[in-house]
Enzyme design. Sequence first.
Site, PDB file in Angstrom:
ATOM      1  N   LEU A  95      -4.632   3.812  -6.133  1.00  0.00           N
ATOM      2  CA  LEU A  95      -4.349   2.485  -6.302  1.00  0.00           C
ATOM      3  C   LEU A  95      -3.535   2.197  -7.489  1.00  0.00           C
ATOM      4  O   LEU A  95      -3.730   2.642  -8.522  1.00  0.00           O
ATOM      5  CB  LEU A  95      -5.764   1.426  -6.203  1.00  0.00           C
ATOM      6  N   HIS A  96      -2.321   1.414  -7.171  1.00  0.00           N
ATOM      7  CA  HIS A  96      -1.371   1.059  -8.316  1.00  0.00           C
ATOM      8  C   HIS A  96      -1.200  -0.561  -8.106  1.00  0.00           C
ATOM      9  O   HIS A  96      -1.915  -1.261  -7.452  1.00  0.00           O
ATOM     10  CB  HIS A  96      -0.029   1.783  -8.375  1.00  0.00           C
ATOM     11  N   GLY A 111       1.067  -2.122  -7.089  1.00  0.00           N
ATOM     12  CA  GLY A 111       1.515  -2.664  -5.554  1.00  0.00           C
ATOM     13  C   GLY A 111       0.170  -2.917  -4.817  1.00  0.00           C
ATOM     14  O   GLY A 111       0.151  -4.112  -3.943  1.00  0.00           O
ATOM     15  N   HIS A 112      -0.732  -1.900  -4.767  1.00  0.00           N
ATOM     16  CA  HIS A 112      -1.839  -2.338  -3.803  1.00  0.00           C
ATOM     17  C   HIS A 112      -2.570  -3.519  -4.619  1.00  0.00           C
ATOM     18  O   HIS A 112      -3.372  -4.433  -3.987  1.00  0.00           O
ATOM     19  CB  HIS A 112      -3.013  -1.095  -3.803  1.00  0.00           C
ATOM     20  N   ASP A 121       6.711  -0.818   2.931  1.00  0.00           N
ATOM     21  CA  ASP A 121       6.576   0.165   4.402  1.00  0.00           C
ATOM     22  C   ASP A 121       7.083  -0.745   5.288  1.00  0.00           C
ATOM     23  O   ASP A 121       6.322  -1.280   6.130  1.00  0.00           O
ATOM     24  CB  ASP A 121       5.307   0.718   4.293  1.00  0.00           C
ATOM     25  N   ARG A 141       3.194   8.195  -4.440  1.00  0.00           N
ATOM     26  CA  ARG A 141       3.895   9.675  -4.676  1.00  0.00           C
ATOM     27  C   ARG A 141       4.714   9.543  -5.967  1.00  0.00           C
ATOM     28  O   ARG A 141       5.310  10.768  -6.185  1.00  0.00           O
ATOM     29  CB  ARG A 141       4.584   9.731  -3.358  1.00  0.00           C
TER      30      ARG A 141
HETATM   31  P1  AMP Z   1      -0.602   3.268   0.884  1.00  0.00           P
HETATM   32  O1  AMP Z   1      -1.820   3.373   0.169  1.00  0.00           O
HETATM   33  O2  AMP Z   1       0.502   4.048   0.376  1.00  0.00           O
HETATM   34  O3  AMP Z   1      -0.866   3.551   2.687  1.00  0.00           O
HETATM   35  O4  AMP Z   1      -0.381   1.474   0.910  1.00  0.00           O
HETATM   36  C1  AMP Z   1      -1.319   0.654   1.233  1.00  0.00           C
HETATM   37  C2  AMP Z   1      -0.482  -0.719   1.283  1.00  0.00           C
HETATM   38  O5  AMP Z   1       0.070  -0.946   0.060  1.00  0.00           O
HETATM   39  C3  AMP Z   1       0.475  -0.846   2.331  1.00  0.00           C
HETATM   40  O6  AMP Z   1       0.531  -1.767   2.992  1.00  0.00           O
HETATM   41  C4  AMP Z   1       1.807  -0.533   1.482  1.00  0.00           C
HETATM   42  O7  AMP Z   1       2.926  -1.183   1.879  1.00  0.00           O
HETATM   43  C5  AMP Z   1       1.372  -1.381   0.227  1.00  0.00           C
HETATM   44  N1  AMP Z   1       2.153  -0.995  -0.915  1.00  0.00           N
HETATM   45  C6  AMP Z   1       2.480   0.276  -1.291  1.00  0.00           C
HETATM   46  N2  AMP Z   1       3.157   0.242  -2.429  1.00  0.00           N
HETATM   47  C7  AMP Z   1       3.427  -1.071  -2.598  1.00  0.00           C
HETATM   48  C8  AMP Z   1       4.475  -1.723  -3.456  1.00  0.00           C
HETATM   49  N3  AMP Z   1       5.112  -1.090  -4.289  1.00  0.00           N
HETATM   50  N4  AMP Z   1       4.405  -2.894  -3.386  1.00  0.00           N
HETATM   51  C9  AMP Z   1       3.615  -3.780  -2.488  1.00  0.00           C
HETATM   52  N5  AMP Z   1       2.931  -3.180  -1.529  1.00  0.00           N
HETATM   53  C10 AMP Z   1       2.737  -1.916  -1.764  1.00  0.00           C
END
Ligand code: AMP
Length: 272
Positions: A30-31, A33-34, A146, A183
């Site tokens: 988690l970062h 964004g999450h 995404d 990533r």
């Molecule tokens: P992931 O863990 O990559 O599957 O992402 C989980 C959710 O977090 C997805 O809805 C992504 O679109 C969202 N997400 C990932 N990176 C970001 C970001 N930089 N800003 C906003 N949402 C993000």
Amino acid sequence: MKVLKTIEELQNVRKSITSTVGFVPTMGALHDGHISLIKQARNENDIVIVSIFVNPTQFLPTEDLDAYPRKDEADKRICEMCKVDYVFMPEISTMYTSEEVLIKAPNKSYILEGRTRPGHFDGVLQVVLKLFGLTQPTNAYFGKKDAQQLSLITQMVRNLFLPINIIPCEIIREADGLAMSSRNVYLDEVQRKDSLLICKSLYTAASLIGKNELNSNVLKQRMNDVMSTLDVEYIAIVDRDFNEIENIELKNSIILVVARFGNTRLLDNIWV
Ligand code: AMP
């Protein structure tokens, strides 16, 4: 906060909830964004459920499933700090049996991301539908980063008449503009510096649009100029239903970029 591992635990918890549920599906590591999705869910719902599951069916055999960053303990601490009520962290064998009902994503899932990653969105829709069935959320939160995924999930919910609000969330960036991604840790120092050209190309397009340059070919050319030193996989200008458009339609367009840095693909986009 409770950590749930099994289907039964999650189903029992869900049965006991009668108020609004906000759901944030993630693959962990988690970062910020999450975290922004989780905070929005926290503000808008009585109960917040986060799932952390690196879903194998959305990875191609050649992709980074085994190398995908896993940070379970740190992720749990982040969820706790964000006042999440339940974290669902299942094993692969919990989520999948040998006899699967496969979800077939529509044709539009085979353009752009789906062209390089055929079958990726079948896997995404399959796991999201399973998670929706388990969590039965009032509101589910997805990042605009995404964009194609968000569009396909919105369509799936509409077409299957699921009583769930899909909430699109803004892209969160590093201070220098790079869109946050689990990533990004794969990038070396030089790649990390070069990666800034992606958002620079998007800002260039935005500034041209501000000066009334709406032609997609012109915008793509200028973006290509900014990223001339990068391995650009695609630049696409689409409407919100992911049809390619010749001219920007204000409030209905998305400009998407994917560039490769070694084996790492970085996605970014702006909604105009
Ligand atoms: P992931 O863990 O990559 O599957 O992402 C989980 C959710 O977090 C997805 O809805 C992504 O679109 C969202 N997400 C990932 N990176 C970001 C970001 N930089 N800003 C906003 N949402 C993000």
